[in-house]
Design an enzyme around this catalytic site. Structure first.
Site, short mmCIF file in Angstrom:
data_model
loop_
_atom_site.label_atom_id
_atom_site.label_comp_id
_atom_site.label_asym_id
_atom_site.label_seq_id
_atom_site.Cartn_x
_atom_site.Cartn_y
_atom_site.Cartn_z
N LYS A 13 0.82 -0.97 0.04
CA LYS A 13 -0.33 -0.45 -0.09
C LYS A 13 0.95 1.55 -0.10
O LYS A 13 0.74 2.30 -1.03
CB LYS A 13 -0.98 0.52 1.38
CG LYS A 13 -2.22 -1.14 1.53
CD LYS A 13 -2.31 -1.04 2.81
CE LYS A 13 -1.95 -1.10 4.06
NZ LYS A 13 -0.98 -2.34 4.29
N ARG A 88 -9.73 1.90 9.17
CA ARG A 88 -9.06 0.25 9.14
C ARG A 88 -10.22 -0.18 9.73
O ARG A 88 -9.99 -1.56 9.92
CB ARG A 88 -7.95 0.44 10.13
CG ARG A 88 -6.37 0.06 9.77
CD ARG A 88 -5.12 0.43 10.41
NE ARG A 88 -4.38 -0.42 9.47
CZ ARG A 88 -3.36 -0.23 9.17
NH1 ARG A 88 -3.06 0.84 8.78
NH2 ARG A 88 -2.46 -1.25 9.44
N ARG A 127 11.95 -5.60 4.07
CA ARG A 127 11.91 -4.40 4.14
C ARG A 127 12.49 -3.73 5.38
O ARG A 127 12.97 -4.43 6.41
CB ARG A 127 10.36 -4.12 4.55
CG ARG A 127 10.53 -2.35 4.69
CD ARG A 127 8.91 -2.37 4.35
NE ARG A 127 8.12 -2.95 5.66
CZ ARG A 127 6.89 -2.50 6.52
NH1 ARG A 127 5.83 -2.19 5.36
NH2 ARG A 127 6.56 -3.21 6.83
N ARG A 160 11.66 -2.09 10.65
CA ARG A 160 10.71 -1.54 11.94
C ARG A 160 10.63 -2.80 12.87
O ARG A 160 10.25 -4.31 12.12
CB ARG A 160 9.16 -2.09 10.87
CG ARG A 160 8.96 -0.29 9.95
CD ARG A 160 8.04 -0.03 9.85
NE ARG A 160 6.61 -0.70 10.28
CZ ARG A 160 5.51 -0.80 9.35
NH1 ARG A 160 5.79 0.38 8.55
NH2 ARG A 160 4.74 -1.04 9.80
N ARG A 171 -0.77 -9.00 13.26
CA ARG A 171 -1.07 -8.09 12.03
C ARG A 171 -2.28 -8.29 10.86
O ARG A 171 -2.81 -7.55 10.90
CB ARG A 171 -0.24 -6.79 11.62
CG ARG A 171 0.80 -6.05 12.05
CD ARG A 171 2.21 -5.48 12.05
NE ARG A 171 2.10 -4.89 11.00
CZ ARG A 171 3.47 -4.93 10.30
NH1 ARG A 171 4.47 -5.48 10.31
NH2 ARG A 171 2.71 -4.36 9.35
P1 AP5 Z 1 5.06 -1.52 2.13
O1 AP5 Z 1 4.85 -0.91 0.82
O2 AP5 Z 1 5.51 -0.86 3.11
O3 AP5 Z 1 3.97 -1.65 2.60
P2 AP5 Z 1 2.39 -2.03 3.18
O4 AP5 Z 1 1.13 -2.67 3.43
O5 AP5 Z 1 2.31 -0.23 2.82
O6 AP5 Z 1 2.85 -2.51 4.30
P3 AP5 Z 1 2.58 -1.66 5.69
O7 AP5 Z 1 3.43 -2.76 7.37
O8 AP5 Z 1 2.92 -0.67 6.21
O9 AP5 Z 1 1.63 -1.57 6.74
P4 AP5 Z 1 0.77 -1.56 7.87
O10 AP5 Z 1 -1.27 -1.76 7.18
O11 AP5 Z 1 0.99 -3.20 8.83
O12 AP5 Z 1 1.70 -0.87 8.58
P5 AP5 Z 1 1.12 1.41 8.85
O13 AP5 Z 1 2.38 1.08 8.51
O14 AP5 Z 1 -0.05 1.51 8.54
O15 AP5 Z 1 5.71 -2.71 1.96
C1 AP5 Z 1 6.34 -3.77 2.04
C2 AP5 Z 1 7.25 -3.91 1.94
O16 AP5 Z 1 7.61 -4.77 0.00
C3 AP5 Z 1 8.79 -2.88 1.37
O17 AP5 Z 1 9.75 -3.70 2.22
C4 AP5 Z 1 8.63 -2.72 -0.69
O18 AP5 Z 1 9.48 -2.30 -0.42
C5 AP5 Z 1 8.04 -4.23 -0.62
N1 AP5 Z 1 7.65 -3.95 -1.98
C6 AP5 Z 1 6.79 -3.44 -2.11
N2 AP5 Z 1 5.84 -3.87 -3.56
C7 AP5 Z 1 6.55 -4.37 -4.33
C8 AP5 Z 1 6.46 -5.50 -5.08
N3 AP5 Z 1 5.70 -5.15 -5.94
N4 AP5 Z 1 6.77 -6.38 -5.09
C9 AP5 Z 1 8.55 -6.54 -4.92
N5 AP5 Z 1 8.33 -6.16 -3.24
C10 AP5 Z 1 7.38 -5.71 -3.75
O19 AP5 Z 1 0.85 0.82 10.31
C11 AP5 Z 1 1.74 0.37 11.43
C12 AP5 Z 1 0.41 0.35 13.15
O20 AP5 Z 1 0.29 2.01 13.23
C13 AP5 Z 1 -0.49 -0.36 12.17
O21 AP5 Z 1 -0.04 -2.20 12.64
C14 AP5 Z 1 -1.50 -0.06 13.86
O22 AP5 Z 1 -0.26 -0.24 15.35
C15 AP5 Z 1 -1.15 1.37 13.48
N6 AP5 Z 1 -2.08 2.02 12.96
C16 AP5 Z 1 -2.10 2.73 11.44
N7 AP5 Z 1 -2.85 2.94 11.10
C17 AP5 Z 1 -4.13 2.58 11.99
C18 AP5 Z 1 -5.65 3.27 11.56
N8 AP5 Z 1 -6.16 3.77 10.85
N9 AP5 Z 1 -6.14 2.60 12.82
C19 AP5 Z 1 -5.40 2.36 14.61
N10 AP5 Z 1 -4.22 1.34 13.77
C20 AP5 Z 1 -3.10 2.07 12.96
#
Ligand code: AP5
Length: 219
Positions: A13, A88, A127, A160, A171
């Protein structure tokens, strides 16, 4: 134009939201990145969020509401936002509709970035992120030019805390129980665009994102 990126952790994402925001010239609002910054700064919000994030749980809705309200009030958000990681759950989805409607805007599309669990685990395990500027790399798919160093700012790349295997499992579980239901909500309102991110480079997946968004305009 206000666009939401939805999908399981690690599907890509953030990678896609960042490309779309740069293409459209509007900000990417990554709630995870904002929360991680608050944790690093040791702010009251960060202190409340840290243990929940480390456990792979969602941070309370009221914290997110405040954060999204602030993001929408920024001058650079006047022409739209790419939401990455918000909403979410149903309550957050209703809040986002309300906050946008208060400023006479609405979500125009929801891009669901899909990938199976084995791909997700490999992506999260490889990552590496720059804590200084937020750039994201992957050891195999998107490596930095110099090992361990950010191409953009030279910062030291880190893994991370929530990319530990047990937290990844949690997660994924939280996504299934609390977030996946939003697919139905947005499918019903005709906003959902599914993108298969299970294979292909980030740029190839971005082509699919653009095709999906362009196809929507033609309908
Ligand atoms: P990446 O693009 O980083 O993936 P992502 O889907 O953004 O993954 P996240 O882990 O950031 O999502 P998340 O929802 O768990 O975490 P968030 O930070 O939002 O890609 C992943 C890896 O793959 C990278 O290394 C990239 O280079 C690689 N990649 C990408 N595309 C590729 C491809 N096509 N081919 C090969 N490799 C590829 O949230 C973290 C925490 O914050 C949550 O757990 C929660 O505690 C809190 N939080 C955040 N938002 C909320 C909310 N709205 N409500 C409540 N708590 C929240």
């Amino acid at each position: 134009m206000d666009i939401v990126f939805l999908g399981p952790p690690g599907a890509g994402k953030g990678t896609q939201a960042q490309r779309l925001a740069a293409t459209l010239g509007i900000p990417q609002v990554s709630t995870g990145a904002i929360l991680r910054r608050a944790v690093d700064e040791g702010s009251p919000m960060g202190r409340r969020a840290k243990s929940l994030m480390d456990a792979g749980q969602l941070v309370p809705d009221e914290i997110l509401t405040e954060l999204i309200r602030d993001a929408l009030a920024r001058p650079d958000a006047a022409h739209g936002v790419v939401f990455d990681g918000y909403p979410r759950n149903e309550a957050q989805a209703a809040t986002l509709d309300r906050l946008l409607s208060n400023i006479e805007r609405r979500i125009e599309a929801v891009v669901l970035v899909e990938a199976p669990d084995d791909v997700i685990v490999a992506r999260l395990a490889g990552r590496r992120s720059c804590p200084r500027c937020g750039a994201v790399y992957h050891l195999e798919a998107a490596p930095p030019e110099r090992q361990g160093k950010c191409d953009q700012c030279g910062g030291n790349l880190m893994q991370r805390d929530d990319d530990a295997p047990a937290t990844i499992r949690e997660r994924l579980e939280v996504y299934r129980k609390q977030t996946a239901g939003l697919e139905q909500r947005y499918a019903k309102s005709g906003l959902l665009l599914k993108v298969d991110a299970s294979s292909g480079s980030p740029d190839e997946v971005f082509d699919l994102v653009r095709e999906a968004l362009d196809g929507r305009k033609k309908k």
